[in-house]
Structure formats: structure tokens, C-alpha cells
Design a protein around this motif. Sequence first.
Motif, PDB file in Angstrom:
ATOM      1  N   LYS B 126       0.281  -0.886   0.632  1.00 45.43           N
ATOM      2  CA  LYS B 126       0.116  -0.375   0.454  1.00 45.43           C
ATOM      3  C   LYS B 126       1.035   0.852   0.209  1.00 45.43           C
ATOM      4  O   LYS B 126       0.599   2.087  -0.726  1.00 45.43           O
ATOM      5  N   GLU B 127       2.194   1.394   0.758  1.00 45.30           N
ATOM      6  CA  GLU B 127       2.975   2.259   1.019  1.00 45.30           C
ATOM      7  C   GLU B 127       3.431   2.797  -0.701  1.00 45.30           C
ATOM      8  O   GLU B 127       3.656   3.753  -1.292  1.00 45.30           O
ATOM      9  N   CYS B 128       3.378   1.807  -0.943  1.00 48.73           N
ATOM     10  CA  CYS B 128       4.429   0.797  -2.477  1.00 48.73           C
ATOM     11  C   CYS B 128       3.665   2.339  -3.409  1.00 48.73           C
ATOM     12  O   CYS B 128       3.324   3.186  -4.685  1.00 48.73           O
ATOM     13  N   LEU B 129       1.902   2.072  -3.289  1.00 56.82           N
ATOM     14  CA  LEU B 129       1.430   1.780  -4.721  1.00 56.82           C
ATOM     15  C   LEU B 129       0.720   3.533  -4.575  1.00 56.82           C
ATOM     16  O   LEU B 129      -0.068   3.854  -5.314  1.00 56.82           O
ATOM     17  N   ASP B 130       0.175   3.661  -3.254  1.00 53.12           N
ATOM     18  CA  ASP B 130      -0.916   5.064  -2.681  1.00 53.12           C
ATOM     19  C   ASP B 130       0.134   5.806  -3.197  1.00 53.12           C
ATOM     20  O   ASP B 130      -0.422   7.001  -3.316  1.00 53.12           O
ATOM     21  N   ASN B 131       1.473   5.708  -3.558  1.00 49.60           N
ATOM     22  CA  ASN B 131       2.296   7.467  -3.431  1.00 49.60           C
ATOM     23  C   ASN B 131       2.999   7.295  -5.102  1.00 49.60           C
ATOM     24  O   ASN B 131       3.762   5.988  -5.460  1.00 49.60           O
ATOM     25  N   GLU B 132       2.405   7.978  -5.550  1.00 51.73           N
ATOM     26  CA  GLU B 132       2.822   8.508  -7.042  1.00 51.73           C
ATOM     27  C   GLU B 132       4.144   8.342  -7.267  1.00 51.73           C
ATOM     28  O   GLU B 132       4.516   8.493  -8.565  1.00 51.73           O
ATOM     29  N   ARG B 133       5.238   8.905  -6.662  1.00 53.13           N
ATOM     30  CA  ARG B 133       6.392   9.109  -6.844  1.00 53.13           C
ATOM     31  C   ARG B 133       7.174   7.994  -6.777  1.00 53.13           C
ATOM     32  O   ARG B 133       7.957   8.252  -7.737  1.00 53.13           O
ATOM     33  N   ASN B 134       6.318   6.829  -6.386  1.00 53.06           N
ATOM     34  CA  ASN B 134       6.925   4.789  -6.656  1.00 53.06           C
ATOM     35  C   ASN B 134       7.249   4.429  -7.883  1.00 53.06           C
ATOM     36  O   ASN B 134       6.969   3.731  -8.540  1.00 53.06           O
ATOM     37  N   HIS B 135       6.390   5.648  -8.925  1.00 52.74           N
ATOM     38  CA  HIS B 135       5.711   5.234 -10.644  1.00 52.74           C
ATOM     39  C   HIS B 135       7.052   4.892 -10.728  1.00 52.74           C
ATOM     40  O   HIS B 135       7.673   5.687 -10.998  1.00 52.74           O
ATOM     41  N   PHE B 136       6.988   3.661 -12.247  1.00 53.43           N
ATOM     42  CA  PHE B 136       8.557   4.256 -12.642  1.00 53.43           C
ATOM     43  C   PHE B 136       8.630   4.713 -14.550  1.00 53.43           C
ATOM     44  O   PHE B 136       9.811   4.861 -14.276  1.00 53.43           O
ATOM     45  N   GLY B 137       7.838   5.218 -14.190  1.00 52.28           N
ATOM     46  CA  GLY B 137       7.135   6.255 -15.754  1.00 52.28           C
ATOM     47  C   GLY B 137       6.926   5.909 -16.664  1.00 52.28           C
ATOM     48  O   GLY B 137       5.854   6.760 -16.997  1.00 52.28           O
ATOM     49  N   TYR B 290      -4.901   1.991 -12.978  1.00 47.83           N
ATOM     50  CA  TYR B 290      -4.656   0.722 -12.627  1.00 47.83           C
ATOM     51  C   TYR B 290      -3.376   0.497 -12.509  1.00 47.83           C
ATOM     52  O   TYR B 290      -1.881   1.258 -13.197  1.00 47.83           O
ATOM     53  N   ARG B 291      -2.324   0.603 -10.946  1.00 45.17           N
ATOM     54  CA  ARG B 291      -1.392   0.290 -10.063  1.00 45.17           C
ATOM     55  C   ARG B 291      -0.812  -0.859 -10.173  1.00 45.17           C
ATOM     56  O   ARG B 291      -1.646  -1.494  -9.345  1.00 45.17           O
ATOM     57  N   LEU B 292       0.106  -1.514 -10.553  1.00 41.64           N
ATOM     58  CA  LEU B 292       1.138  -3.035  -9.910  1.00 41.64           C
ATOM     59  C   LEU B 292       2.333  -2.191  -9.269  1.00 41.64           C
ATOM     60  O   LEU B 292       2.962  -1.713  -9.238  1.00 41.64           O
ATOM     61  N   ASP B 293       2.253  -3.286  -8.351  1.00 40.50           N
ATOM     62  CA  ASP B 293       3.537  -3.824  -7.370  1.00 40.50           C
ATOM     63  C   ASP B 293       4.514  -4.370  -8.385  1.00 40.50           C
ATOM     64  O   ASP B 293       4.214  -5.149  -8.168  1.00 40.50           O
ATOM     65  N   ALA B 294       5.690  -3.478  -8.715  1.00 43.04           N
ATOM     66  CA  ALA B 294       6.229  -4.913  -9.829  1.00 43.04           C
ATOM     67  C   ALA B 294       7.060  -5.148  -9.015  1.00 43.04           C
ATOM     68  O   ALA B 294       8.364  -6.222  -9.529  1.00 43.04           O
ATOM     69  N   GLY B 295       7.731  -5.344  -8.159  1.00 39.43           N
ATOM     70  CA  GLY B 295       8.879  -5.326  -6.762  1.00 39.43           C
ATOM     71  C   GLY B 295       9.977  -4.032  -6.789  1.00 39.43           C
ATOM     72  O   GLY B 295       9.683  -3.204  -8.176  1.00 39.43           O
ATOM     73  N   ALA B 296      11.362  -4.546  -6.863  1.00 37.42           N
ATOM     74  CA  ALA B 296      11.755  -3.420  -7.594  1.00 37.42           C
ATOM     75  C   ALA B 296      12.668  -3.508  -8.485  1.00 37.42           C
ATOM     76  O   ALA B 296      13.261  -2.768  -9.246  1.00 37.42           O
ATOM     77  N   PHE B 297      12.311  -4.316  -9.966  1.00 38.53           N
ATOM     78  CA  PHE B 297      12.786  -4.267 -11.513  1.00 38.53           C
ATOM     79  C   PHE B 297      11.389  -4.487 -11.901  1.00 38.53           C
ATOM     80  O   PHE B 297      11.182  -4.957 -11.407  1.00 38.53           O
ATOM     81  N   LEU B 327       3.506   0.815 -13.460  1.00 37.86           N
ATOM     82  CA  LEU B 327       3.891  -0.147 -12.535  1.00 37.86           C
ATOM     83  C   LEU B 327       4.455   0.620 -11.328  1.00 37.86           C
ATOM     84  O   LEU B 327       5.721   1.849 -11.784  1.00 37.86           O
ATOM     85  N   PHE B 328       4.891   0.452 -10.037  1.00 36.94           N
ATOM     86  CA  PHE B 328       5.192   1.059  -8.889  1.00 36.94           C
ATOM     87  C   PHE B 328       6.702   0.277  -8.368  1.00 36.94           C
ATOM     88  O   PHE B 328       6.731  -0.860  -8.905  1.00 36.94           O
ATOM     89  N   LYS B 329       7.794   1.152  -7.695  1.00 42.87           N
ATOM     90  CA  LYS B 329       8.800   0.276  -7.556  1.00 42.87           C
ATOM     91  C   LYS B 329       8.679  -0.021  -6.115  1.00 42.87           C
ATOM     92  O   LYS B 329       8.698   0.938  -5.301  1.00 42.87           O
ATOM     93  N   SER B 330       9.619  -1.275  -5.315  1.00 43.78           N
ATOM     94  CA  SER B 330       8.937  -1.386  -3.543  1.00 43.78           C
ATOM     95  C   SER B 330      10.761  -1.985  -3.815  1.00 43.78           C
ATOM     96  O   SER B 330      10.973  -2.098  -4.762  1.00 43.78           O
ATOM     97  N   ASN B 331      10.855  -1.888  -2.457  1.00 42.47           N
ATOM     98  CA  ASN B 331      12.253  -3.347  -1.959  1.00 42.47           C
ATOM     99  C   ASN B 331      12.048  -4.089  -1.908  1.00 42.47           C
ATOM    100  O   ASN B 331      11.777  -5.019  -1.104  1.00 42.47           O
TER     101      ASN B 331
END
Lengths: 149, 716
Positions: B126-137, B290-297, B327-331
Motif C-alpha cells: 500500500k505504501e508503494c502503490l499509494d505514492n505517485e512518486r514510486n511510479h516507474f515512469g 490500474y497500478r501494479l507493484d512490480a517490486g524492485a525491478f 508500474l510502481f517500484k518497491s523493495n
Amino acid sequence: MKISLNINNQKYDCQIEPDETLLNLLRKLGFKSVKKGCDTATCGVCTVLLNENPILSCSYLAVRADGKNITTVEGLGKKADAIIDAIVNEGADQCGFCGPALILTVYALQKELKNPTMEDVNRYLAGNLCRCSGYEGQLRGIKKFLGVK
Amino acid sequence: MKKAVKKFDARPKLNGSWKFLDDYSYENMIFGQLFYSTCHHGIIKNIIFPKNFDLNEFTIISAKNILGKNIVPEPVCDQPFMAEKEVMHFGQIILGIAHSDKKTLRDFVENIKVKYEKLSAIIDPKECLDNERNHFGKEILINHSNNEKNTGNYHKNIYYTQHQEQAYLEPQGAIAIYDETKKTMFVRVTAQCPFFVKSGVETIMGNAINEAIIETSEGIGGAFGGKEDFPNLLAGITSLLAYKSGKPVKIVLTRNDDIQITTKRHPSRIEIETWTNPLTQKIEKCNIDYRLDAGAFQTLSPVVMARGVLHVGGSYAIPNIKIRGRLFKSNTPSNGAFRGFGVPQALAAMEAHIDQIAIDLKIDPYLFRKVNLFKIGDEFPTTQKITENNLIDCLERVIKNSNYLSKKKEFAEWNKDNSNKKGIGISVGFHGGGFTGNGEKVLKSELKIIIEKNANVKIFVANTDMGQGAHTTLSQMFYETINHPKEKCRVQLPNTSKTPNSGPTVASRTIYIIGNLLQKLAREIQKKLNFENLESYVATHQNEFPREFRKVYIPDKSIVFDENNYVGMAYKDYSWAACVNEIYFHADTYKLEIIKSWNVFDIGKVVNQKIAEGQAEGGILQALAYANSEFFYKKKFGRVRNFTDYTLPTTLDVPEIDVEFIHTDNKIAKGLGEIPMDFPAPAVRNAFLNATGIFVDEYPLTPENIFNIIRSKNEN
């Protein structure tokens, strides 16, 4: 350390490590039907019969099996045929990784429970995970095999 | 429809003689293990090996030893085989280590210490997907809208889904053997896509080898997408260890490692806003984020997102629809393929949203769906025309099979007098067969058969049998077409040096693309050789055999898809399905019990009834567990490491599952692999809504989550 055990009615004298699991020993001796799935006694694919009772060999020290009778699915031979047929006829076997352990558990169930209900069967098999089949086909086959009404 | 064809491999699997990866052994073989990061994000400062071990006994490789490129080949090449300085997630591989003794190896690896300079990390979806700044581009936009006006009733919600673990029972594994004379690397692997693995091994080895030859193990102990791309990475590192040690190397992951470092289903956040006309009860307009948490890569996530956005509009004719996919980026480890591939997330949102709208409009969710479902002549958001009404047929059939209307009334009465609640819910879905858009054009899948002097037919396809029965069904499709004896026809074990590249075993394409291609080839051979009975023909034309035939898949010319604007035919054929779930909510324990699940599918022609039923039932249970029990990362829960914490359904959790296939007179066998995972989950949530009136916007509906939802409602 040395132990001696019967596997599928044959005597084996084995040199083992004190912390060696029965699963490891059996696979080393070539009983590859006994699978390693989780190492935490949760998935059931390492099931073997110890003095006719199903146990999880991944969490059973080999040293405890000293002097005991172990049965793997290879050891059931023809006795497994009817159970295998029941599952094959339902087309219920998929990846097969959980298959041999399931056959052993059903064999033990049949010996242990007289006139089981489906609830008894579900309870008995709850330690044998399957991720492919949703259990439905397996249970249809087992139900027929056991004659559960 | 042939009912009696049994799987050729069922008996050897059950009697224990079928060989899985860990059952193979080679002379002088040593064992490998992966050493991976336990830091979510950081800079590696130093690595300290334990004392009391002779380092010369070990083969140790890091990113520095890579002979080719340190990039796993994927749709987006952004993931290294091994970390260099920075680790981006817990579970990122830092070293590959091999030794002749498994126990010594494990003791050594467990005692390696790494000092990290820790950096900020995001591990909560949720922390990953709620924040637009984590968007991969990069993003996908679908715009099928002529109307900028917002009129009518407005409905909006945000829906979340969690990680899901594939949980194949056979863990990941690979064995690599280097041939110094031929400069080849042979890899035996438990994997879905041998040619992907080939590409992985050849990338990491670079010019050090002439060719990587990949052969799967005889048995592949489940995959569900989890063995689509991770095996490339694993086989690559195993190969490098084999090259450096000069010995065959086997790596089989422990369950703890497998669960913690391999790919999962992408968590999602899907925001839907909809405008409906209260008079016609039709959806007029819809905007979806539609947002997906892609993970680190990113790896293959863009392909998952593509399928996701193409299904997230649901099964409804919406005249004005805009869809944005990102796609969103997380660790966390990069998320990957899992049966459904972005569609279970899409339907989790849309099918819940439909029930919410129905409640807002005070109309039964069944009747609301009936009004809005696709009909012939309607369009997908990509403008592709709907050409069949089979989805409505699925819905009507499942309503009838489940006795939905009378049960709904009956439960409403029963619930008035009871603190426990009964509920019934619907969901519908569809799945496009084969690769998205122009994917099949690019793949140019090829297959080959050899007819031998004894009239045995060997089928060579790169598609693997990971339990779904593909090799039984494919061979059935060939021999039934020309009435050849079943025992004379066998799919060979995939091996990249003998098998043409018929593409990966993904995307519900094996029967739909390869099986139908094999049937065409069978008909062509029959026409070309002009035989009625192949055995007699071979017997009288011995000098012509053995003979090889090949065929390349050429997609229908009508398939035109504009990948830049997402306009056109995304998939030629769709499978359709509808579900009704009945649940019982225990008010004292907060347990949601699924009593029965009714499912009706249109997958076109059913080649093998038993195998199809098994696929459907297995996928449905995965879907039900997605809705009510399985989760991975969760705040304040700690790490999930094994099946002790990641709880798979057992025989005690399985409800009665009813499966029916309709429209089976179709000439084409459409995709089946994924659709059972796509659509049944939302009907669990919708049934809970029906039972309790409580709307839940995220999975899974575990007793803890339901308790928290009810508590926070009461507090408010």
C-alpha cells in the motif's frame, strides 16, 4: 553413528549423521519417491509409513527409525494399484509431486479407519497438500476407492 | 469430446518412478546454494566469510565473475543476475557458492556476514502503490471515450490486492554441466519456458560457451507462472558455478529460500470511478487507474500490466472508458508471472465495483450485470468488436445451477434471525487466449513431428507439462485428428537442441495455439500423403520414413493491434466464465467459510474432459484462497518463510466445487489455463457483502482482516 532399519522389507545397515533426517537417508539410499517440499512438516510430500503409520520424514531423525519398518510407495507394490487406479480414473493427478505421499496416506487411512465418512477422510488427508488439483478429483477417486457413501 | 483418455504420466507419477529435478544425479556432481541479501535496500560495504572453513574447497562467484552480461534477459532488462554494490530488495542474490558436501555448504552460507549501509526501503504494497512518486515512469493509456461530461450517479472506490505465492510443491532447481570440449552448457531445469532459460544462460556466460542446451526434468512439480522467469536467473548462476568449478552443479532451493526470493503475483491498487444512468441502469462512463507493484525491478511486469489493463474494464459494454496502467517500484523481489497475469487483480476491482454500483442503484447484482454485459456488436475498450453472447450464457447457466435467486431470498430471511450470516455472490470474467496483441506474430512458434518406420509419432514442442496435462492433451489432439493409435504418439521431453521454439508455456496458449497448430499439421500430413490409415501407409512406404514435418504458427490476418495506442484486436479468441459462491460467516470467530462454488465456462471445444475439469477445479481453489486466506507481506506480521505461515488450502478448506463447460461444440479449443484463477475470487467478497452488508475493498478476507474492518466500522 550406525543404525539398522527395514525399508520395504529389506534390511539396511546405515552409517548416519546424528542430525540426519529420515528423508535425507531414504533419498540417499535411492528411494526417490519420497520428496522434499518444505522441511517444516507442513506439506506432506515426504510422507512414509513407519510401522504402518504415516509420518513426515523431513522432521523425523533417522536415528529414531533404528530397528523400525519403513514403507515407501515403492514398497507397496501391487497393494498401491487400486488406489492409483482410483486417482488415475478421475484424471486427478496433475504435477505428481505430491502423488506418492498421497497414495501412502490413503493406504494408511484405509487400514486405520473403518467405514470412514468424507469428513474423516478430509481430516486424515489434511496434511497432504496439493496445489494443482483443488483436491476435488483426488477426493472423488478416494471416495470411490473407499466406498464412502 | 473424449472422456476416456487418461494421462500417460499419471501412473508413474503416483508410483514414484517419475523423475523430478532433485531426483537426477551426475558423476562428480557438487551442490550449489544462493547467498542473498537480508537487507531491503542498501550498499554492500563488505562480505565476511566464516572462519574454520577452507575457502579453497568452495567455488564462489559474484557479479565480478560473470563472463557475459549481468542482466537477466526479460521484456525490460533491468534486473542483474547478482547484485554489484547496491542491493534493491531482501532476497537479491549476491553470491553463488558450491561445495561437494551439502551440509558443509549450508553451514558456510548460513554464517556469511554482510555489512550494509542501509537505505530507505518500501516493502508494504500500500505504501508503494499509494505514492505517485514510486511510479516507474512509463504508462499505458486506453481512451475509448467521446464524452467528457460527467452525468448520472457517481460511484468511486479504490481496491487493493496482495501478493500471492505460486506455491508449486516442487521447489525451483537447476543442474548445469559444462562440456569443455564442445564449449556447451547443458542445463536440466524445472521450468516452464526452456528457451527463456537458454537465453538466460547464454547471457550470463557470454562468449565462454558456444551454446546452452536446456532440457527440462521429466516431472515439473507445478509452476503456475512461478517457473516462467526465475529459472533463467537460477540456471544462469548454476551454469557459472559449473563453469568455474569444472563440475556438474545442482542447486535446489529450500522452501524458505524459494518463498523469500522468487517472484509473486503483483499487488495492485485499482481506482475506479463510474457514472451510471439511474433510468436505464447502464454504465455510461468509467475511469480506471490500474497500478501494479512490480517490486524492485520491472522485468516482465509491463506484459502483466498490458494484460491487466486489457481486462480491467471487465465484461461490460461501457460507451466511454479511460484506462491508465502504471508500474510502481518497491523493495521486494520483482513480481512475476502467476496464472491470470494481471487479470485476477483487474477483476478483483471491477467485479467488486459492479456489486457496489448495484447496491447504490438498489438493483440485484445479477440483473445489473445482465443489463450491462457485453453483447454482440459491443466493443472492448480497444474498439475490438464482441462477436458472441457466450458470457451471458455462462451467467444465466450459473444462476440456474446455483439456484441464485431463490437462495438469495431464503438467506435474507434466515439472516434476520441469526447472528451468523449466509451470503451468495456473483462474478464474471474473461481471458484472452495466447500472447497479447502482436505477441504471437513476433513469436512465430514452430513445432516439429517425426514419423518413424514403425509409425510412432514423436512430437517436438518447447511447451512443458508442469502438471496441467499438456503433453497428454497435445498428443491426443494429433492422434484423434488422424485416428492414429494413442500409444503410438508421444510428446518428447523439451530440449532446446532438438525442439523448435514453439514459444513459452504461458498465456493459456499451449492448447489454444500449439494444440490447434498440431491439429492443422496432422490434417496437412494426411492430405499430403493421402492416407486413411497412417500405420498402413508407413508399412507400405517404408523407404519414406523416418520423416520430419514442421509447421510455423501464422496468426490470422484479422489480428491487428496498435501497441502504441492500444487500439485493435488484443486477442482473437476469448474464454468466458461466470461464478456464484455461497458463503457462511461465523460471527463469533469472524471466519468466512466458502460452502459451495458454481462455475460455468465457455472454453470452446473441450479436448479432454477430465483434464479440463482438473484445471478448472485447481484454479478455482487458488482463486478462492486468494480471496480469503493467502497473503505475503503485511505490516506487523513478520516475514513469511514457509507453508507454516503461508497457509495453503487443505482438504479441510475445500468447498464443493461445481464445474460446467458450455458451447463445447466450437471447433476451436480456447484457452483454459488461467481463467479459473481470474474470476471466482470476487464472488467471495460479493457473497460476504450480501451476507453482512459490509463492503471490503481488499483481499484476503481472513478472520483478522474482517475483525479489523468491523471494529473500525464500529469505532466510526
